[in-house]
Design an enzyme around this catalytic site. Structure first.
Site, PDB file in Angstrom:
ATOM      1  N   GLY A 248       0.808  -1.210   0.000  1.00 42.48           N
ATOM      2  CA  GLY A 248       0.000   0.000   0.000  1.00 42.48           C
ATOM      3  C   GLY A 248       0.841   1.260   0.000  1.00 42.48           C
ATOM      4  N   ASP A 249       1.942   1.241   0.745  1.00 42.45           N
ATOM      5  CA  ASP A 249       2.859   2.387   0.784  1.00 42.45           C
ATOM      6  C   ASP A 249       3.484   2.606  -0.592  1.00 42.45           C
ATOM      7  OD1 ASP A 249       2.344   2.198   3.552  1.00 42.45           O
ATOM      8  OD2 ASP A 249       4.050   0.842   3.795  1.00 42.45           O
TER       9      ASP A 249
END
Length: 306
Positions: A248-249
């Site tokens: 997600g990052d």
């Protein structure tokens, strides 16, 4: 400048093993260790995509020195405040599932938090500020709100990837970008999201809270981008999931890197989806070549209401 905030950085120690037996001696096949924390992950991927950022937060002790030195060698700029205590070590065990053992981290004093708020107060409307991850128990529960208020007054673009209790109080500051996964989006409204149609419905509700861009990741089901009255869908390329840690990052970083280069929004979404997927297919964060190799496999389609 893009700034990332990681309030509780770590040294992440990853071990691969055939199986994990409780109460027994377990031996790993491979090990690796590197700086951890959602904001740090964003900065590392930005660097690999030739986009400058500065990592902010708190570090302490020998592990804190490792974090700063590791990032320096990768070319990531840092302005971490040194605190008493030792930055935490988080252990991640990969078998056919993922098991995580996360430590608490050092105590953050009031003078430390005031120093970070002062840094944010010096930012301008040309800056982007990424908040990602949890708030240490030693810090005020409303610290995200404190940071958001100052940043908003300065016209800084806010990017937030955090759970509901941290996210909800800052919506009034109209974030530039939010990136929940579909589970987190469901938690926000007390529902279970199982389909793209569900995610579209609740994504529009969250966007209406005053958010400029919203990306909802849905693992193997792909991802959605919401902006104004438009919704885009990105497919998930085929491949072997190795670890979801940092995916997600990486998606946030890929999107912001493209935005900072003034690419069209559809292309920025493609870069975000490629970066997120490439990390999921990697042990650790993806490199630039891994990300670029997936770009042609990602199709961006605008969803039109009939």
């Amino acid at each position: 400048m893009i700034y990332t905030v990681t309030l509780n950085p770590s040294v992440d120690y990853l071990m691969e093993m055939d199986q994990l037996l409780e109460g027994s001696l377990n031996r790993s096949r491979t090990e690796n260790y590197f700086p951890g924390g959602k904001g740090i992950n964003v900065s590392r991927i930005l660097r690999r995509l030739d986009t400058e950022s500065t990592a902010l937060g708190f570090t302490g002790g020998f592990t804190g020195e490792f974090i700063k030195e590791f990032l320096r060698k990768e070319g990531v700029k840092t302005k971490f405040a040194n605190v008493n205590g030792t930055s935490r070590i988080n252990v991640k065990v990969l078998t056919d599932t993922e098991t995580e053992l996360n430590a608490n981290g050092p105590v953050i004093e009031r003078e430390d938090t005031e120093g970070l708020l002062s840094m944010i107060n010096e930012m301008t409307s040309s800056d982007i500020l990424v908040f990602a991850g949890s708030v240490p128990s030693s810090m005020p529960n409303d610290f995200y709100r404190q940071m958001s208020q100052i940043a908003s007054e300065k016209g800084v673009k806010l990017v937030i990837d955090a759970e509901k209790k941290l996210l909800q109080p800052v919506l009034e500051y109209h974030p530039f970008l939010l990136k929940p996964n579909h589970h987190e989006l469901g938690d926000f409204y007390g529902v279970k999201i199982e389909s793209v149609e569900d995610a579209v419905h609740y994504g529009k509700k969250l966007l209406s809270e005053g958010v400029s861009y919203l990306i909802v990741s849905m693992a193997e089901k792909g991802a959605l981008l919401f902006h104004e009255d438009r919704v885009f869908y990105a497919n998930s390329p085929k491949g072997t999931l190795i670890s979801s840690v940092g995916a997600g990052d990486s998606m946030v970083a890929g999107f912001l890197s493209a935005v900072s280069k003034n690419l069209p929004i559809e292309e920025a979404f493609r870069w975000g989806a490629a970066a997120g997927t490439a990390t999921a297919f990697s042990m650790g964060l993806a490199d630039e070549q891994d990300i670029k190799s997936l770009l042609d496999q990602i199709e961006i389609k605008e969803l039109i209401e009939e």
